[in-house]
Design a protein around this motif. Sequence first.
Motif, short mmCIF file in Angstrom:
data_model
loop_
_atom_site.label_atom_id
_atom_site.label_comp_id
_atom_site.label_asym_id
_atom_site.label_seq_id
_atom_site.Cartn_x
_atom_site.Cartn_y
_atom_site.Cartn_z
N LEU A 75 42.91 41.77 46.93
CA LEU A 75 41.45 41.87 46.85
C LEU A 75 40.80 40.50 46.96
CD1 LEU A 75 41.21 44.53 43.99
CD2 LEU A 75 41.03 44.91 46.46
N SER A 76 39.47 40.49 46.94
CA SER A 76 38.69 39.28 47.18
C SER A 76 38.63 38.31 46.01
CB SER A 76 37.26 39.68 47.57
OG SER A 76 36.63 40.36 46.48
N ILE A 77 39.15 38.68 44.85
CA ILE A 77 39.06 37.84 43.66
C ILE A 77 40.18 36.80 43.69
CG2 ILE A 77 38.99 37.81 41.13
CD1 ILE A 77 36.64 39.32 42.60
N PRO A 78 39.83 35.51 43.62
CA PRO A 78 40.86 34.46 43.67
C PRO A 78 41.86 34.58 42.51
CG PRO A 78 38.67 33.52 43.93
CD PRO A 78 38.48 34.96 43.55
N LEU A 79 43.08 34.15 42.76
CA LEU A 79 44.16 34.28 41.80
C LEU A 79 43.81 33.66 40.45
CD1 LEU A 79 47.04 35.06 41.03
CD2 LEU A 79 47.81 32.94 42.10
N ALA A 80 43.28 32.45 40.43
CA ALA A 80 42.97 31.79 39.16
C ALA A 80 41.97 32.61 38.34
CB ALA A 80 42.43 30.38 39.40
N LEU A 81 40.96 33.15 38.99
CA LEU A 81 39.97 33.97 38.27
C LEU A 81 40.59 35.28 37.80
CD1 LEU A 81 37.11 34.24 37.24
CD2 LEU A 81 36.45 35.13 39.48
N ARG A 82 41.43 35.89 38.62
CA ARG A 82 42.12 37.12 38.19
C ARG A 82 42.93 36.86 36.93
NH1 ARG A 82 44.15 37.83 43.61
NH2 ARG A 82 46.24 37.57 42.76
N GLU A 83 43.66 35.75 36.91
CA GLU A 83 44.51 35.44 35.76
C GLU A 83 43.68 35.13 34.53
OE1 GLU A 83 47.67 36.02 35.48
OE2 GLU A 83 47.85 36.61 37.58
N LEU A 84 42.57 34.43 34.71
CA LEU A 84 41.68 34.13 33.59
C LEU A 84 41.14 35.42 32.97
CD1 LEU A 84 40.57 31.54 32.24
CD2 LEU A 84 38.57 31.78 33.72
N VAL A 85 40.73 36.35 33.82
CA VAL A 85 40.22 37.64 33.35
C VAL A 85 41.33 38.42 32.65
CG1 VAL A 85 39.44 39.90 34.19
CG2 VAL A 85 38.29 37.81 34.95
N LYS A 86 42.53 38.41 33.22
CA LYS A 86 43.65 39.12 32.59
C LYS A 86 43.94 38.56 31.21
CE LYS A 86 45.96 40.44 36.88
NZ LYS A 86 47.20 40.32 37.68
N MET A 87 43.85 37.25 31.09
CA MET A 87 44.08 36.62 29.78
C MET A 87 43.02 37.07 28.78
SD MET A 87 46.80 34.70 29.59
CE MET A 87 46.39 33.69 28.17
N ARG A 88 41.75 37.05 29.19
CA ARG A 88 40.68 37.41 28.24
C ARG A 88 40.75 38.87 27.84
NH1 ARG A 88 39.06 36.91 23.92
NH2 ARG A 88 36.95 37.57 23.41
N VAL A 89 41.00 39.74 28.79
CA VAL A 89 41.12 41.17 28.47
C VAL A 89 42.31 41.38 27.53
CG1 VAL A 89 41.64 43.45 29.44
CG2 VAL A 89 39.95 41.97 30.55
N SER A 90 43.40 40.72 27.81
CA SER A 90 44.59 40.87 26.95
C SER A 90 44.36 40.30 25.56
CB SER A 90 45.80 40.21 27.63
OG SER A 90 46.09 40.87 28.85
N GLN A 91 43.58 39.23 25.45
CA GLN A 91 43.19 38.73 24.12
C GLN A 91 42.38 39.79 23.39
OE1 GLN A 91 40.95 35.18 25.03
NE2 GLN A 91 42.69 33.83 24.61
N THR A 92 41.40 40.34 24.07
CA THR A 92 40.52 41.34 23.46
C THR A 92 41.31 42.55 22.98
OG1 THR A 92 38.71 40.64 24.89
CG2 THR A 92 38.49 42.82 23.88
N ASN A 93 42.30 42.96 23.77
CA ASN A 93 43.12 44.12 23.43
C ASN A 93 44.30 43.79 22.52
OD1 ASN A 93 41.61 46.05 24.86
ND2 ASN A 93 42.62 45.51 26.77
N GLY A 94 44.51 42.53 22.22
CA GLY A 94 45.63 42.14 21.36
C GLY A 94 46.98 42.40 21.99
N CYS A 95 47.11 42.15 23.28
CA CYS A 95 48.35 42.45 24.00
C CYS A 95 49.20 41.19 24.15
CB CYS A 95 48.04 43.06 25.36
SG CYS A 95 49.55 43.61 26.21
N ALA A 96 50.12 40.99 23.22
CA ALA A 96 51.00 39.82 23.26
C ALA A 96 51.87 39.82 24.50
CB ALA A 96 51.86 39.77 22.00
N PHE A 97 52.35 40.98 24.93
CA PHE A 97 53.21 41.07 26.10
C PHE A 97 52.48 40.49 27.32
CE2 PHE A 97 55.05 42.92 29.86
CZ PHE A 97 56.42 42.90 29.60
N CYS A 98 51.25 40.93 27.54
CA CYS A 98 50.50 40.47 28.72
C CYS A 98 50.04 39.03 28.58
CB CYS A 98 49.32 41.41 28.98
SG CYS A 98 49.86 43.07 29.50
#
Length: 151
Positions: free
Chosen positions: A28-51
Amino acid sequence: MTERLNYHQASPKAVKAMLALEAETHALSIPLALRELVKMRVSQTNGCAFCLNMHAPEARGAGVSQQKLDVLAAWRESPAFNARERAALGWAEALTRIEATGAPDADYAALTNAFTPQECVDLTLVINAINAWNRFAVGFRAPHPLRSDAD
């Protein structure tokens, strides 16, 4: 924490479908660094240590600075993030906590000011995919592997 269920073994077809979705988000059109930053924040919010364990090294490898990762939980108070990152993080939080936020107009306005319509949809899919992964990992208590640098 004790693993409840190994979802990879329990339903390989479901995991295959999730992996296919994840692979599509990479195109998709979202750059890798931004995708990873978003994945980190969502995983923080959800308390997902694995992710979090998985995506921290991937984020650094994609060029996200350690400083951004260090202050990500307080991104609203940090000058480390640019307008696009702020819009993406706000939208990610709004969708991740949609039961509480209702996806506010202010977050949507910031999103549409920083991203094209296609990017808005693409980012939303990235957010949905990591939320789904978080729900598998947290729900089934998937343990993250320990790295040699973990003390």
